[in-house]
Design an enzyme around this catalytic site. Structure first.
Site, PDB file in Angstrom:
ATOM      1  N   PRO A 140       0.832  -1.207   0.000  1.00  0.00           N
ATOM      2  CA  PRO A 140       0.000   0.000   0.000  1.00  0.00           C
ATOM      3  C   PRO A 140       0.868   1.259   0.000  1.00  0.00           C
ATOM      4  O   PRO A 140       1.870   1.348   0.708  1.00  0.00           O
ATOM      5  CB  PRO A 140      -0.800  -0.123   1.301  1.00  0.00           C
ATOM      6  CG  PRO A 140      -0.842  -1.580   1.584  1.00  0.00           C
ATOM      7  CD  PRO A 140       0.472  -2.118   1.098  1.00  0.00           C
ATOM      8  N   GLU A 141       0.476   2.219  -0.819  1.00  0.00           N
ATOM      9  CA  GLU A 141       1.176   3.486  -0.888  1.00  0.00           C
ATOM     10  C   GLU A 141       0.357   4.548  -0.157  1.00  0.00           C
ATOM     11  O   GLU A 141      -0.657   4.243   0.476  1.00  0.00           O
ATOM     12  CB  GLU A 141       1.438   3.858  -2.346  1.00  0.00           C
ATOM     13  CG  GLU A 141       2.313   2.831  -3.059  1.00  0.00           C
ATOM     14  CD  GLU A 141       2.676   3.232  -4.484  1.00  0.00           C
ATOM     15  OE1 GLU A 141       2.628   4.444  -4.791  1.00  0.00           O
ATOM     16  OE2 GLU A 141       2.998   2.340  -5.292  1.00  0.00           O
ATOM     17  N   HIS A 163      -5.190 -15.490  10.451  1.00  0.00           N
ATOM     18  CA  HIS A 163      -4.299 -14.353  10.233  1.00  0.00           C
ATOM     19  C   HIS A 163      -4.807 -13.071  10.889  1.00  0.00           C
ATOM     20  O   HIS A 163      -4.282 -11.988  10.602  1.00  0.00           O
ATOM     21  CB  HIS A 163      -4.104 -14.138   8.736  1.00  0.00           C
ATOM     22  CG  HIS A 163      -3.574 -15.347   8.030  1.00  0.00           C
ATOM     23  ND1 HIS A 163      -2.327 -15.879   8.291  1.00  0.00           N
ATOM     24  CD2 HIS A 163      -4.146 -16.153   7.095  1.00  0.00           C
ATOM     25  CE1 HIS A 163      -2.137 -16.944   7.523  1.00  0.00           C
ATOM     26  NE2 HIS A 163      -3.217 -17.138   6.798  1.00  0.00           N
TER      27      HIS A 163
END
Length: 293
Positions: free
Chosen positions: A2-3, A109
């Site tokens: 992710p940016e 998770h």
């Protein structure tokens, strides 16, 4: 990974559920993510009020009462999901709310759970475990190794053509590499650097120093701001693991002009060029050699 737009979208999604609210119970289901979680991590979060959520580059900063900050990095696959109080409507695919501390309905998770006072449950899942969390004293935040060397925020007032020009002067690296250097400007990643350079009409192969003049730097700053704001408005880009806090996928990938479009016709009117893919520093770069100079 992710940016900035994806991280900002997550921050905005979390803010209504976390800001000004108290953690009734924090639960950690393993001792580590990418790095070991801080000592007494869950205990130190339990009972704390989250005063504000900020973002610095690709990090989320949850400012806690007591002048401590929860620093969060999503890594490659980290994802937060907000689950409403018992009896609230759940989005498709979400698990049913369980009592605080109850592992019922949690996946393998799902590593960190925040049960809030109003019954909302925030779940952090990360199947690759490249994300991490840390608790840092507010006074030590600027000196933290993850944050200390970061450049200006590209959407902040401190980022301008003059600032960018100064940081590019004398740089012999290609402009794309210079922009990916988090010391130049914070939060930019491969996707949005490719898209910003395309919008600015600047070749990724051009030396960074040659962009330091007023015309090119002004065009580039404007393109960086525009592409980031457009991506945030679209909820970010979903390529593999990323999703928003309500489970929705980002949509900006449908607006890519060059990224992952090798061989496609350039979309600029009258250009006639073709998008090319090259490799720079081991990363894929996409650009139009006809209109990016």
């Amino acid at each position: 990974m992710p940016e900035l737009p994806e991280v900002e979208t997550v921050r905005r999604g979390l803010a209504p559920a976390l800001e000004g609210r108290r953690v009734r119970l924090a639960t950690q289901r393993r001792p580590d993510l990418r790095y070991p979680l801080p000592e007494r991590f869950a205990e130190r979060l339990t009972g704390r009020r989250i005063e504000r959520l900020d973002r610095r580059a690709k990090y989320i900063l949850a400012r806690l009462e007591g002048e401590e900050v929860l620093l969060i990095h999503l890594g490659m696959s980290g994802r937060f999901t907000i689950h409403p109080p018992a009896g609230g409507r759940l989005a498709p695919g979400e698990f049913h709310h369980a009592a605080p501390g109850d592992g019922a309905g949690l996946g393998t998770h799902d590593h960190v759970i925040l049960d809030m006072e109003d019954g909302t449950r925030i779940v952090y899942a990360d199947h690759r475990r490249f994300g991490f969390m840390d608790l840092i004293a507010e006074a030590d935040l600027d000196a933290n190794p993850h944050l200390a060397a970061l450049g200006p925020e590209p959407l902040g007032n401190e980022f301008s053509a003059d600032v960018l020009s100064e940081r590019l002067k004398g740089r012999r690296a290609p402009i794309k590499a210079a922009l990916l250097d988090q010391r130049t400007v914070a939060g930019l990643g491969n996707i949005y650097v490719c898209e910003a350079l395309y919008r600015a009409g600047i070749s990724p192969n051009r030396l960074a120093a040659s962009v330091a003049g007023p015309q090119r730097s002004e065009r580039l700053v404007r393109a960086i701001r525009d592409v980031l704001n457009d991506a945030i408005a679209a909820g970010g880009s979903t390529l593999r693991d990323y999703a928003q806090t309500d489970g929705e996928l980002g949509y900006f990938q449908h607006s890519f002009a060059v990224y992952d479009r090798d061989g496609a016709a350039c979309s600029k009117t009258g250009c006639g060029g073709t998008v090319r893919r090259i490799v720079q520093s081991g990363r894929s770069t996409y650009y139009c050699s006809a209109c990016q100079r």
